[in-house]
Design an enzyme around this catalytic site. Structure first.
Site, mmCIF file in Angstrom:
data_model
loop_
_atom_site.group_PDB
_atom_site.id
_atom_site.type_symbol
_atom_site.label_atom_id
_atom_site.label_comp_id
_atom_site.label_asym_id
_atom_site.label_seq_id
_atom_site.Cartn_x
_atom_site.Cartn_y
_atom_site.Cartn_z
ATOM 1 C CD GLU A 49 12.587 1.389 10.451
ATOM 2 O OE1 GLU A 49 12.898 2.305 11.252
ATOM 3 O OE2 GLU A 49 13.318 0.427 10.195
ATOM 4 C CD GLU A 66 9.024 13.450 11.857
ATOM 5 O OE1 GLU A 66 7.886 12.967 11.926
ATOM 6 O OE2 GLU A 66 10.016 12.816 11.463
ATOM 7 C CE LYS A 70 -1.974 3.042 1.854
ATOM 8 N NZ LYS A 70 -1.705 4.430 1.418
ATOM 9 C CB CYS A 109 12.333 9.340 9.025
ATOM 10 S SG CYS A 109 13.486 8.294 8.151
HETATM 11 P P1 NAD Z 1 1.710 8.828 7.407
HETATM 12 O O1 NAD Z 1 1.879 8.085 8.660
HETATM 13 O O2 NAD Z 1 0.648 9.850 7.318
HETATM 14 O O3 NAD Z 1 1.401 7.815 6.198
HETATM 15 C C1 NAD Z 1 2.245 6.737 5.914
HETATM 16 C C2 NAD Z 1 1.446 5.664 5.222
HETATM 17 O O4 NAD Z 1 0.469 5.148 6.111
HETATM 18 C C3 NAD Z 1 0.682 6.124 3.981
HETATM 19 O O5 NAD Z 1 0.764 5.109 3.004
HETATM 20 C C4 NAD Z 1 -0.723 6.256 4.506
HETATM 21 O O6 NAD Z 1 -1.712 6.097 3.518
HETATM 22 C C5 NAD Z 1 -0.800 5.130 5.498
HETATM 23 N N1 NAD Z 1 -1.825 5.274 6.538
HETATM 24 C C6 NAD Z 1 -2.336 6.414 7.065
HETATM 25 N N2 NAD Z 1 -3.270 6.126 8.002
HETATM 26 C C7 NAD Z 1 -3.361 4.775 8.079
HETATM 27 C C8 NAD Z 1 -4.129 3.872 8.873
HETATM 28 N N3 NAD Z 1 -4.993 4.303 9.766
HETATM 29 N N4 NAD Z 1 -3.934 2.546 8.693
HETATM 30 C C9 NAD Z 1 -3.044 2.090 7.795
HETATM 31 N N5 NAD Z 1 -2.288 2.888 7.020
HETATM 32 C C10 NAD Z 1 -2.436 4.222 7.148
HETATM 33 O O7 NAD Z 1 3.139 9.396 7.115
HETATM 34 P P2 NAD Z 1 3.603 10.316 5.925
HETATM 35 O O8 NAD Z 1 3.074 11.682 6.193
HETATM 36 O O9 NAD Z 1 3.314 9.674 4.614
HETATM 37 O O10 NAD Z 1 5.198 10.256 6.095
HETATM 38 C C11 NAD Z 1 5.871 11.082 6.940
HETATM 39 C C12 NAD Z 1 6.237 10.372 8.220
HETATM 40 O O11 NAD Z 1 6.967 9.172 7.955
HETATM 41 C C13 NAD Z 1 7.153 11.194 9.080
HETATM 42 O O12 NAD Z 1 6.702 11.185 10.408
HETATM 43 C C14 NAD Z 1 8.494 10.486 8.981
HETATM 44 O O13 NAD Z 1 9.343 10.687 10.040
HETATM 45 C C15 NAD Z 1 8.104 9.091 8.791
HETATM 46 N N6 NAD Z 1 9.177 8.329 8.141
HETATM 47 C C16 NAD Z 1 9.929 7.464 8.896
HETATM 48 C C17 NAD Z 1 10.950 6.748 8.317
HETATM 49 C C18 NAD Z 1 11.763 5.786 9.124
HETATM 50 O O14 NAD Z 1 12.413 4.949 8.540
HETATM 51 N N7 NAD Z 1 11.725 5.839 10.426
HETATM 52 C C19 NAD Z 1 11.220 6.894 6.963
HETATM 53 C C20 NAD Z 1 10.459 7.771 6.224
HETATM 54 C C21 NAD Z 1 9.421 8.485 6.833
#
Ligand code: NAD
Length: 478
Positions: free
Chosen positions: A250, A381, A175, A284
């Site tokens: 992550e 963040e 997804k 991240c």
């Molecule tokens: P997000 O959490 O909003 O979304 C990430 C994914 O989760 C998307 O595909 C989204 O559609 C899905 N999602 C959202 N709600 C969901 C639910 N209720 N159930 C299942 N899936 C759901 O994050 P974002 O805004 O896309 O990305 C930014 C965040 O990701 C930042 O906080 C960043 O730090 C983190 N990040 C972490 C790493 C790491 O390796 N630690 C790497 C990249 C990004």
């Protein structure tokens, strides 16, 4: 835009059952690039069925060395199509083509090459148990893995999860993030071209609340691997609890980048610059808190501000551009809102930032000096090109402050004192610590978070643990 825009389920690109689509937007131009099929629970169910069938009929039965060849071929196909993938990534995400074409895409290929080697090296143990028994372990795949990825490294995050999952013999439903679906879909097509049996890799763009949630709740998904925000990570754990799915996460970060007076200041200034402005700060492990030892504060900041002031946002497709557009209007507004919060909180904007231009979601670099530990801009963040500078006088005070957020993804230390560097590497609560470096990552080395930055370690041999389960087998020798 020639890449696929439909769902990949069971080896076939197809419309969503509802017929719905959603637009994906180029954040540098605000123009729609394509309309992409929008998966919901019905499509997720179909994808899980396809992955389940592919697991039991093909993938788990395939010789490991055959799987290895297929993974290697995926790496080759990524590299053969690197120009196209890089351009797609930049169009969809707004990151400079320099980053996507020369860092993200080759790193994704490297991840497949690396895990290709692991296919033939996943082994169990023999254990000398008491009595007349022979005991051994098998390391087995879970079955169907649900992979949920964010928009900041759209292709690379899929590679980090898909490559080890496949190497271990799992099949996958991926997804991808709704903001940036294009490279994930193209990767699905390359997996088919490489010769993976239909249904081994299924790619289903859609929204988190619908498609993402349905994947996490699905009874035939054995494991969820998620990268994204800490808030959604918690939500995923709650949903997964009902079926006691294995989950690895992550999540976000607020990583401290620490500069001591005895460091090479030019290298540290350059490191601090890259730590926060690489990837527009939508990274991240961005070094978003810069801790500077008091006596070099002015010198270091002068060097840093000089560099940052020259960094102007530009056309992400231009190979010379080093600062692209933020991924969406929502993200831009969020970042600009934090800049206002920082000013209200009393931090000093020595580089004031702000939006650049009126078309495209471009934000100029922002540096806040004289920040205080309790400020939101020092705790939360921001996920944009905004740096918060804090000053310290003693190492004890520094460690306490550096460890005082809910996060623990990464940290860096700049010093010429080797003993101090290693001591701090031990004391900092972070899954990765860089010494006189920043942003170094490799598929060979584990990556993941302490505290609310997640759990489980991706990459390296630790990545194999995430996608396998251990079975103990007892044989009577009597
Ligand atoms: P997000 O959490 O909003 O979304 C990430 C994914 O989760 C998307 O595909 C989204 O559609 C899905 N999602 C959202 N709600 C969901 C639910 N209720 N159930 C299942 N899936 C759901 O994050 P974002 O805004 O896309 O990305 C930014 C965040 O990701 C930042 O906080 C960043 O730090 C983190 N990040 C972490 C790493 C790491 O390796 N630690 C790497 C990249 C990004």
């Amino acid at each position: 835009m020639n890449g696929p825009t439909q769902l990949l389920i069971g080896g076939k690109f197809q419309d969503a059952q509802s017929g719905r689509t959603f637009p994906t937007i180029n954040p540098a131009t605000e123009k729609v690039i394509a309309h992409v099929a929008e998966a919901d629970a019905a499509d997720i169910d179909a994808a899980v069925k396809a992955a389940r069938t592919a697991f039991s009929r093909h993938w788990r039965r395939m010789e490991a060395r055959e799987r290895a060849k297929l993974l290697w071929r995926i790496g080759d196909l990524i590299m053969q199509n690197a120009d196209e993938l890089g351009a797609l990534e930049t169009m969809d995400n707004g990151k400079p083509i320099f980053e996507s074409r020369y860092i993200d895409i080759p790193s994704a290929a490297e991840t497949f090459y690396y895990y290709s080697g692991w296919c033939t090296k996943i082994e169990g143990e023999t254990i000398p148990v008491p009595g007349d028994f022979f005991n051994y372990t098998l390391r087995e795949p879970y079955g169907v893995c649900g992979i949920i990825t964010p928009w900041n490294f759209p292709l690379l995050m899929v590679a980090w999860k898909l490559a080890p999952a496949l190497a271990c013999g799992n099949t996958a439903v991926v997804k991808i993030a709704e903001e940036t679906p294009l490279t994930g879909l193209r990767l699905g097509q390359l997996c088919q071209e490489a010769g993976l049996p239909d249904g081994v890799v299924n790619v289903v763009p859609g929204f988190g609340e619908t498609a993402g949630r349905a994947l996490v709740a699905h009874p035939h998904v054995e494991k969820i691997s998620f990268t994204g925000s800490t808030a959604v990570g918690k939500e995923i754990m709650r949903t997964a609890a009902d079926s006691l799915k294995k989950v690895s996460l992550e999540l976000g970060g607020k990583s401290p980048n620490i500069v001591f007076a005895d460091s090479d200041l030019d290298a540290a200034a350059k490191g601090a610059f890259n730590a926060i402005f690489y990837g527009k700060g939508e990274v991240c492990n961005a070094g978003s808190r810069l801790f500077v030892e008091k006596e070099i504060h002015d010198d270091l900041l002068e060097k840093l501000v000089q560099r940052a002031a020259r960094l102007t946002p530009g056309d992400p497709m231009d190979p010379k551009t080093r600062l692209g557009a933020l991924v969406s209007k929502t993200q831009m507004d969020r970042v600009l809102d934090y800049v206002e919060t920082g000013k209200r909180e009393g931090a000093v904007p020595i580089l004031p930032g702000g939006r650049a231009g009126t078309r495209g979601y471009f934000v100029k670099p922002t540096i806040f000096d004289s920040a205080d530990q309790s400020m939101k801009i020092a705790q939360e963040e921001i996920f944009g090109p905004v740096l918060t500078v804090l000053t310290f006088e003693t190492t004890d005070e520094l460690v306490e402050k550096a460890n005082s957020t809910i996060y623990g993804l990464a940290a860096a230390v700049w010093t010429r004192d080797i003993a101090k560097a290693h001591r701090l590497a031990g004391e900092l609560q972070a899954g990765t610590v860089w010494i006189n470096a920043y942003n170094m990552l490799s598929p060979q080395s584990p990556f993941g978070g302490y505290k609310q930055s997640g759990y489980g370690r991706e990459l390296g041999r630790h990545g194999i643990d995430l996608y396998t389960q251990v079975k103990s087998v007892w044989v009577s020798l009597a």
